[in-house]
Design a protein around this motif. Structure first.
Motif, short mmCIF file in Angstrom:
data_model
loop_
_atom_site.label_atom_id
_atom_site.label_comp_id
_atom_site.label_asym_id
_atom_site.label_seq_id
_atom_site.Cartn_x
_atom_site.Cartn_y
_atom_site.Cartn_z
N ASP A 31 22.60 48.79 50.91
CA ASP A 31 21.45 49.06 50.08
C ASP A 31 20.28 48.21 50.54
O ASP A 31 20.08 47.11 50.08
N ASP A 54 27.13 48.33 48.43
CA ASP A 54 25.96 47.52 48.14
C ASP A 54 25.42 46.79 49.36
O ASP A 54 24.25 46.48 49.42
N ASP A 96 31.38 51.99 44.30
CA ASP A 96 30.11 51.28 44.43
C ASP A 96 30.27 49.95 45.12
O ASP A 96 29.37 49.48 45.79
N GLY A 153 21.32 49.95 40.05
CA GLY A 153 20.65 49.58 41.29
C GLY A 153 20.32 48.11 41.36
O GLY A 153 20.55 47.45 42.39
N GLU A 154 19.79 47.55 40.28
CA GLU A 154 19.44 46.13 40.28
C GLU A 154 20.69 45.27 40.35
O GLU A 154 20.69 44.21 41.00
N ARG A 169 23.47 45.97 41.93
CA ARG A 169 23.94 45.95 43.31
C ARG A 169 23.08 45.04 44.18
O ARG A 169 23.58 44.35 45.07
N LYS A 170 21.78 45.06 43.94
CA LYS A 170 20.90 44.20 44.72
C LYS A 170 21.20 42.73 44.47
O LYS A 170 21.25 41.92 45.41
N ASP A 196 17.02 49.06 50.42
CA ASP A 196 15.74 49.45 49.88
C ASP A 196 15.23 48.43 48.87
O ASP A 196 14.70 48.78 47.84
N ASP A 197 15.41 47.14 49.18
CA ASP A 197 14.91 46.10 48.28
C ASP A 197 13.40 46.17 48.24
O ASP A 197 12.73 46.59 49.18
#
Length: 553
Positions: A523, A520, A516, A2-3, A5-6, A525-526
């Motif tokens: 995504d 990204d 994936d 997750g991190e 991709r952010k 939901d930062d």
């Protein structure tokens, strides 16, 4: 993940801000760009932790190859010999010797005929691709050994791979532009480059010198195209210029397409389109057509003979980022990830007819502000769209395959190009800022090698041609404009480029399941500290038209 991709998402946003055609940056965007080094360091650390000790195997540079070779040679000398002892060879009677010779002759004749048949089949395949524009499968003739065909292809591929692993290139920097180079084309021994600084420059490649500066656009230059010589002769005759005159087309954010005479540097025609021009190509069918793509998703067809607008189509929902032609076919790609295929009808009224349209749900080229770059070949279209892989789309059926162009999802592919039997994809690593060119053989798309040099900037546009001696000569654009000139592999001159192989790119084509790397950009939901970044991004996007996010063509 997750991190990771952010961080990738933020770095992509920063990279796109830096190469955006629109100059002005808000204070929030400047702050975002200032964090680039910090984010890149953190991403590199995370990728290293995820990959572990398997990160480096498979990448072998020239220096490592020599070291490994010496180690193998030293170890082989230390091993005891296991060669069998010599034995006495019995004499064969004369009659049997003659029969054996006849059998060998018959076998060699069969192999020669088989090799000739293989060559004939490959020639037919090339003719089908270049002639009709449609690649069709050819059944193996009855009685032919298919395994021998495969062995022959493997041998040719191994030879080609070995030659590219030894490839040497000399690099020369062409200095003159004051901003990012957005597009390049090659005409004979000339390279023409367009820039965000609003200028077009003509360079003489053998001497790496600037020949002309073409000024006239009031906005950033986004695209270039070169009509074939026979169509240049027609326009030169109408303008009372020499029959050897060559012309170049340029498109700009000032809503104009200009036609320039290369010998004089003069603008001989100008077309006003009422929309920012983001892509264009020339279709050499009938009297010839200029196909123009705009920031609003509109496709226009203009007659080369009359310079009149023949057709205007609302083809896409967002900015058109690439237009390419293949015979009578025209391919357009847009920022929303869609691909459209058009047929040229050689008519002054409605010269384009839509054949197929595939949206982002089919192509998989999803993401805000995606910039598609197209390279058609037969039934397939190679698509670069700012991710780690190249999409290969069958434009007739809509089936999609994925060709890995980077060893991790931290890679960006900005452009893809074909020359002869070679597919070349640019590769930029978000984690370390390294840039390279990956080479694949066609039509099988098998990985050959990667070429890189120290401190190479991100490659955003590409042009290639072959010299009279058969060597490759390329030009890459981005922050720098660079000429890549192939040197004889047997010569003593040292090259500026390192050839290496990454075994992780050896995987064959895979049917696409959206991985994936596609998700990204969705995504959102930062955590709280990132809300300012999203607010800044959304505000900037709402104040600018969509083509600004598709920064370059």
């Amino acid at each position: 993940m997750g991190e990771v991709r952010k961080l990738q998402k933020k770095l992509r946003q920063i990279e796109n801000l830096e190469i955006r055609i629109y100059h002005s940056l808000t204070p929030e965007e400047k702050v975002k760009i200032s964090r680039k080094a910090e984010l890149r360091t953190r991403l590199a650390e995370l990728l290293l932790q995820l990959s572990g000790p398997q990160q480096t195997p498979g990448i072998v540079g020239e220096g490592k190859q020599e070291k490994m070779k010496r180690q193998v040679e030293a170890s082989s000398e230390a091993l005891p010999s296991h060669s069998p002892s010599a034995t006495k060879i019995p004499r064969i009677p004369k009659g049997e010797t003659q029969r054996a010779g006849q059998q060998e002759k018959t076998v060699s004749q069969k192999e020669a005929l088989t090799r000739k048949e293989i060559g004939r089949m490959k020639g037919m395949e090339r003719q089908r691709e270049t002639g009709s524009g449609v690649m069709q499968s050819e059944p193996v003739p009855a009685g032919m050994n298919t395994s021998l065909v495969e062995d022959q292809e493997d041998a040719e591929f191994s030879s080609l791979k070995a030659s590219w692993e030894k490839a040497k290139f000399r690099l020369r920097l062409l200095e003159g532009h004051s901003d990012i180079i957005t597009c390049v084309v090659a005409v004979d021994n000339l390279v023409i480059s367009g820039s965000r600084d609003t200028t077009i420059k003509v360079w003489l490649v053998p001497t790496a010198t600037e020949q002309r500066n073409l000024g006239g656009h009031t906005g950033g230059v986004t695209c270039l195209a070169a009509p074939p010589p026979e169509y240049c002769r027609r326009l030169a005759c109408d303008l009372s210029l020499g029959e050897k005159e060559r012309f170049i087309l340029s498109g700009s954010t000032d809503c104009c397409v200009r036609i320039w005479a290369l010998s004089t540097g003069q603008c001989v025609k100008s077309i006003y389109t009422f929309n920012a021009v983001t892509a264009l190509c020339f279709v050499p069918e009938g009297h010839g057509y200029i196909i123009i793509g705009s920031d609003g998703g509109k496709v226009q067809a203009w007659s080369w003979q009359t310079m009149e607008n023949c057709q205007s189509i609302n083809a896409h929902d967002e900015a058109i980022t690439s237009i390419q032609s293949q015979g009578p076919l025209v391919f357009s790609g847009s920022a929303e990830g869609g691909l459209s295929v058009w047929e040229g009808l050689c008519s002054d009224r409605q010269p384009l007819r839509l054949l197929h349209r595939w949206d982002a749900e089919v192509t998989g080229c999803r993401g805000q502000g995606a910039r598609l770059t197209l390279s058609p070949r037969g039934d397939r279209v190679f698509v670069a769209y700012g991710r780690a892989s190249v999409r290969i789309i069958n434009w007739r059926t809509g089936t999609v395959s994925r060709l890995a162009n980077h060893s991790s999802v931290a890679g960006l592919t900005d452009c893809v190009h074909q020359i002869g039997g070679l597919l070349i994809g640019s590769c930029y690593d978000l984690a370390n800022g390294e840039s390279s060119l990956n080479l694949f053989s066609l039509p099988q798309c098998r990985y050959l090698a990667s070429l890189t040099c120290m401190d190479a900037p991100r490659i955003l546009c590409f042009a290639a041609w072959l010299t009279g001696s058969g060597g490759h000569r390329w030009v890459t654009g981005g922050r720098d404009l660079m000429v890549w000139e192939q040197l004889p592999s047997s010569g003593k001159q040292r090259g500026d480029v390192t050839a290496k192989r990454d075994s992780r790119l050896d995987a064959t084509l895979t049917e696409t399941e959206w991985e994936d790397e596609d998700s990204d950009d969705y995504d959102d939901d930062d955590e709280g500290g990132d809300e300012e970044d999203h607010t800044s991004q959304n505000a900037a996007e709402s104040s600018l038209s969509s083509w600004l996010r598709c920064s370059l063509q």
